[in-house]
Design a protein around this motif. Sequence first.
Motif, PDB file in Angstrom:
ATOM      1  N   GLY A  88     -15.111  50.114 -12.306  1.00 13.35           N
ATOM      2  CA  GLY A  88     -15.513  50.073 -10.991  1.00 13.35           C
ATOM      3  C   GLY A  88     -16.862  49.968 -10.377  1.00 13.35           C
ATOM      4  N   GLU A  89     -16.939  49.661  -9.070  1.00 11.79           N
ATOM      5  CA  GLU A  89     -18.404  49.344  -8.235  1.00 11.79           C
ATOM      6  C   GLU A  89     -19.435  50.423  -8.573  1.00 11.79           C
ATOM      7  OE1 GLU A  89     -17.826  48.804  -4.404  1.00 11.79           O
ATOM      8  OE2 GLU A  89     -16.527  46.892  -4.607  1.00 11.79           O
ATOM      9  N   ASP A  90     -20.691  49.922  -9.204  1.00 11.93           N
ATOM     10  CA  ASP A  90     -21.700  51.192  -8.919  1.00 11.93           C
ATOM     11  C   ASP A  90     -21.539  52.098 -10.209  1.00 11.93           C
ATOM     12  OD1 ASP A  90     -23.144  49.890  -6.840  1.00 11.93           O
ATOM     13  OD2 ASP A  90     -21.572  50.846  -5.579  1.00 11.93           O
ATOM     14  N   THR A  91     -20.835  51.780 -11.226  1.00 12.14           N
ATOM     15  CA  THR A  91     -20.731  52.481 -12.361  1.00 12.14           C
ATOM     16  C   THR A  91     -21.660  52.180 -13.586  1.00 12.14           C
ATOM     17  OG1 THR A  91     -18.372  53.027 -12.228  1.00 12.14           O
ATOM     18  CG2 THR A  91     -19.208  53.074 -14.417  1.00 12.14           C
ATOM     19  N   VAL A  92     -22.154  53.072 -14.189  1.00 14.58           N
ATOM     20  CA  VAL A  92     -23.342  52.856 -15.356  1.00 14.58           C
ATOM     21  C   VAL A  92     -22.641  53.139 -16.612  1.00 14.58           C
ATOM     22  CG1 VAL A  92     -25.739  53.245 -16.189  1.00 14.58           C
ATOM     23  CG2 VAL A  92     -25.536  52.967 -13.603  1.00 14.58           C
TER      24      VAL A  92
END
Length: 354
Positions: free
Chosen positions: A277-281
């Motif tokens: 998903g979005e903005d996962t590191v």
Amino acid sequence: MKALVLSGGKGTRLRPLTYTLPKQLVPVANRPILHYVMDQIAQTDIKEVGVVIAPETGSMIKESLTVNPWGFQFEFILQKEPKGLAHAVMVARDFLGDSPFLMYLGDNLIGESILPFVETFQKAEAEALILLKEVEDPRLFGVAVIDEKGEVKRLIEKPKEPPSKLALVGVYLFSPTIHDAISKIRPSFRGELEITDAIQVLLDEGKKVKSHILNRWWLDTGKKDDLLEANRVVLDELVKESIEGEVDHESRIVGRVQLSKGARVRRSTIRGPVVIGEDTVIENSFIGPYTSIGRNCLILNSVIEHSVVLDGARITGVERLEDSVIGRNTTVGKSQENSRALRLMIGDDAEVRL
């Protein structure tokens, strides 16, 4: 024709996750199960959709459907207590009126379009049409006996000695006569008004009840293992390669991986099918097949596969995590040496040190 989607219930078999999240909103491949149900209904010409909700979780169901790419006219119908599927039809009576309707359990996924099912019902001049699937252990389900024409002859709820292996899938089509049938039934030993009892009334009165046998998969996502299997199947069939996030030169992306905008992969290997998903590191980690990781997660120095990780989770220093469901904003970290593979089912806002 209208649709009635059942999105109430307590989801007890998925606890602790469902203490804070309706089971219909648990994500599969990073989308709520309920949205796949709406995708199915959108393949028909139905536009009016009633959604049966519970007092505890109704606001979350409503919020999940505020973005409405299907163009449905939603009506939300409160079922104060989970008193059975037939009771849900009763509380939706004003919405349904005298229209035929499709009833769909909001935590079920099936592997083929319901459009032929709907079209068969519209041509069959039947009072009901039920979707069936052959299962290994029919004792866990409502079971149907059908003849060579596909007409239903008898229904039995969770029989000790099943007369067939055809289980009722959570998808039904009814004419308005079902309301009269429901008015004639009484609560079962579970204290619920069973839709199977109402269909049996139709049969006893000589009404035509047709069936449609599902050829591909059906998954009731009410338990952890079923949820993981649903995630595996959907990733296997629907995920296409799409890299919108950042991948550094020390990382490898292998197979079908969806990496959303704002996600970053550093010194890691991602082997699909995987959705991130979005903005996962993801850093210094291996993410293996059949894993879904939500938004705003941090995966550091860990190995994960065949798992569902919800939004905001932080997993650090875990040598192997598999067959697991990790709730929202949960922290899983390592405080001592542990080389065993972990299998976890953790609800929201938890912290686990291993």
